[in-house]
Design a protein around this motif. Structure first.
Motif, PDB file in Angstrom:
ATOM      1  N   ASP A 135      -0.679 -10.928 -20.091  1.00 39.44           N
ATOM      2  CA  ASP A 135       0.731 -11.570 -19.456  1.00 39.44           C
ATOM      3  C   ASP A 135       1.306 -11.036 -18.410  1.00 39.44           C
ATOM      4  O   ASP A 135       1.749 -11.977 -17.353  1.00 39.44           O
ATOM      5  N   GLN A 136       1.223  -9.673 -17.959  1.00 40.61           N
ATOM      6  CA  GLN A 136       1.633  -9.253 -16.701  1.00 40.61           C
ATOM      7  C   GLN A 136       0.754  -9.630 -15.587  1.00 40.61           C
ATOM      8  O   GLN A 136       1.464 -10.093 -14.586  1.00 40.61           O
ATOM      9  N   ILE A 137      -0.538  -9.710 -15.761  1.00 40.66           N
ATOM     10  CA  ILE A 137      -1.301 -10.215 -14.641  1.00 40.66           C
ATOM     11  C   ILE A 137      -0.820 -11.640 -14.131  1.00 40.66           C
ATOM     12  O   ILE A 137      -0.808 -12.012 -13.111  1.00 40.66           O
TER      13      ILE A 137
ATOM     14  N   VAL B 287      -7.268  -7.865  -1.946  1.00 43.37           N
ATOM     15  CA  VAL B 287      -6.635  -6.716  -1.118  1.00 43.37           C
ATOM     16  C   VAL B 287      -5.198  -6.631  -1.034  1.00 43.37           C
ATOM     17  O   VAL B 287      -4.305  -5.831  -1.215  1.00 43.37           O
ATOM     18  N   LYS B 288      -4.750  -7.975  -0.967  1.00 46.41           N
ATOM     19  CA  LYS B 288      -3.126  -8.311  -0.862  1.00 46.41           C
ATOM     20  C   LYS B 288      -2.335  -7.820  -2.268  1.00 46.41           C
ATOM     21  O   LYS B 288      -1.336  -7.253  -2.283  1.00 46.41           O
ATOM     22  N   GLY B 289      -3.388  -8.046  -3.248  1.00 41.97           N
ATOM     23  CA  GLY B 289      -2.650  -7.995  -4.617  1.00 41.97           C
ATOM     24  C   GLY B 289      -2.879  -6.489  -5.272  1.00 41.97           C
ATOM     25  O   GLY B 289      -2.177  -6.302  -6.286  1.00 41.97           O
ATOM     26  N   GLU B 290      -3.295  -5.549  -4.773  1.00 42.59           N
ATOM     27  CA  GLU B 290      -3.863  -4.612  -5.114  1.00 42.59           C
ATOM     28  C   GLU B 290      -2.608  -3.568  -5.521  1.00 42.59           C
ATOM     29  O   GLU B 290      -2.454  -3.042  -6.693  1.00 42.59           O
ATOM     30  N   LYS B 291      -1.582  -3.530  -4.684  1.00 45.35           N
ATOM     31  CA  LYS B 291      -0.289  -2.261  -4.953  1.00 45.35           C
ATOM     32  C   LYS B 291       0.407  -3.269  -6.305  1.00 45.35           C
ATOM     33  O   LYS B 291       0.765  -2.374  -7.147  1.00 45.35           O
ATOM     34  N   LYS B 292       0.373  -4.415  -6.379  1.00 41.71           N
ATOM     35  CA  LYS B 292       1.024  -5.113  -7.279  1.00 41.71           C
ATOM     36  C   LYS B 292       0.393  -4.810  -8.732  1.00 41.71           C
ATOM     37  O   LYS B 292       0.959  -4.396  -9.722  1.00 41.71           O
ATOM     38  N   VAL B 293      -0.908  -4.815  -8.765  1.00 41.88           N
ATOM     39  CA  VAL B 293      -1.683  -4.768  -9.810  1.00 41.88           C
ATOM     40  C   VAL B 293      -1.672  -3.179 -10.362  1.00 41.88           C
ATOM     41  O   VAL B 293      -1.501  -2.946 -11.487  1.00 41.88           O
ATOM     42  N   ARG B 294      -1.658  -2.274  -9.448  1.00 39.22           N
ATOM     43  CA  ARG B 294      -1.643  -0.922  -9.611  1.00 39.22           C
ATOM     44  C   ARG B 294       0.037  -0.558 -10.356  1.00 39.22           C
ATOM     45  O   ARG B 294      -0.148   0.077 -11.362  1.00 39.22           O
ATOM     46  N   THR B 295       0.903  -1.072  -9.939  1.00 38.86           N
ATOM     47  CA  THR B 295       2.434  -1.177 -10.602  1.00 38.86           C
ATOM     48  C   THR B 295       2.318  -1.715 -12.082  1.00 38.86           C
ATOM     49  O   THR B 295       2.678  -0.975 -13.035  1.00 38.86           O
ATOM     50  N   ILE B 296       1.671  -3.038 -11.961  1.00 38.84           N
ATOM     51  CA  ILE B 296       1.348  -3.445 -13.582  1.00 38.84           C
ATOM     52  C   ILE B 296       0.704  -2.473 -14.640  1.00 38.84           C
ATOM     53  O   ILE B 296       1.202  -2.365 -15.580  1.00 38.84           O
TER      54      ILE B 296
END
Length: 375
Positions: free
Chosen positions: A25-27, A324-333
């Motif tokens: 859901d978060q992803i 690469v652009k989405g890495e930080k957001k995925v780490r936060t999730i």
């Protein structure tokens, strides 16, 4: 196909299915372009905490070795396909593309019984991959040896006239060999051809007039014949050298020429056979190594998760391929789903965490995480 994946495990506090649904859901809400898959790890044999700690120390080193062998075989495949002019084939494991094998991973119980100690599984994988690497070295060496012989012959046939093999430039009718007369081959610099033609008859006595004939010319030199009496051949060589002309030793032999031709044809055939054989072996061996590597990764996730989250094993393992652009957001999730009061303790050095720099290639996060580069 993505070439870079994260393998992560998150601690399960209630149920794995609930955590999986939350992650999906978060992803989908915050990083919808990130592919997400379950990484199915069976219940492996835990052993003692001491054995897990000792194993953990070796996992990083073994992983680097296995990953290195897989990349070495892949690069060899790319080189062989390029030389052969073949289209790049998708690499597979038992017919399944490697990215699909990773994202739909199923443990091979027949090959790696889950009741075996983790150390036994890891050592078995390392030994198998080391044997494949040894086989690769032997096969590549054999192929490169034949290729080196061919390159040496080609250099002889494509080098300048001063060094190249002359046998394929000289015909039987170009050579006179009798009881008294011989034909010599002279290598004349291109800019000295007029000098040669005006002087060769006088370099020594008993040179047959107008006997010099040009057979071949390259960027630097011209190849000329000259016929003279055999007893003055050495004098002619000396006088020619003083004028800047090189007389090459040459004996025309149809048998030797035919033997060289057959040797060249055999080497070409051997090279083609070895290249084809090596390529097929590499395709099969890459699949074996990649399969072994994914089983190794499963053991690694399992061992690190036990050490991180404790017993009994209760974690959710998954594979993600963020941009690469989405890495930080995925780490936060992922961090948010850990529900860890100590999450700041695990932040990376840039974020001021106390665990910065620990764990080697396994990134410092409040969950188990490491990267797989398959290309």
């Amino acid at each position: 196909m993505a070439s870079r994946y994260w393998v992560v495990s998150l601690p399960v506090h209630n149920s794995a299915s609930t955590l999986w649904n939350n992650l999906q859901d978060q992803i989908s809400k915050h990083s919808f372009d990130t592919p997400l898959y379950r990484f199915n790890i069976p219940n492996l044999r835990v052993g003692t905490l001491d054995s897990l700690l000792a194993l953990s120390d070796d996992l990083l080193k073994s992983n680097a070795f296995i990953e290195g062998v897989s990349h070495k075989i892949r690069r060899q495949i790319e080189e062989l396909e390029r030389v052969s002019g073949l289209e790049t084939n998708a690499l597979t494991v038992d017919g399944v593309p490697v990215d699909s094998y990773l994202t739909r991973f199923v443990w091979d119980e027949a090959k790696y019984p889950t009741m075996s100690p983790l150390r036994e599984i890891v050592d078995g994988i390392h030994t198998q991959v080391a044997k494949i690497e040894d086989d690769l070295k032997v096969r590549v060496s054999e192929y490169n040896n034949v290729r080196g012989q061919l390159n040496a012959i080609n250099r002889k046939q494509s080098g300048s006239l001063a060094v190249r093999d002359l046998s394929n430039l000289v015909k039987p009718e170009d050579i006179i060999t009798s009881e008294h007369q011989v034909t010599l081959l002279a290598i004349v610099p291109k800019y000295s051809q007029k000098d040669w033609l005006s002087s060769y008859e006088t370099l020594t006595s008993y040179v047959v007039p107008r006997s010099s004939k040009k057979l071949y010319e390259d960027n630097e030199y011209a190849l000329y014949t000259v016929t003279l009496f055999g007893r003055v051949a050495d004098n002619f060589r000396t006088s020619a050298r003083e004028r800047g002309f090189q007389v090459r030793d040459f004996e025309y032999s149809p048998e030797a020429q035919e033997n060289r031709k057959q040797e060249l044809e055999k080497l070409v055939q051997d090279q083609d056979n070895l290249r084809s054989s090596l390529l097929q072996w590499c395709y099969a061996s890459y699949g074996e190594v990649f399969s072994s590597w994914m089983h190794f990764c499963a053991v690694r996730v399992f061992a690190e998760s036990i050490l991180r989250y404790g017993l009994p094993p209760s974690f959710l393992a998954c594979v993600l391929a963020p941009s690469v652009k989405g890495e930080k957001k995925v780490r936060t999730i992922l961090e948010g789903l850990c529900d860890s009061a100590n999450s700041t303790y695990w932040k990376t050095e840039d974020e001021g965490g106390a665990m910065a720099g620990l764990g080697g290639e396994a990134d410092a996060h409040p969950y188990v995480s490491f990267t797989i580069n398959i290309a």
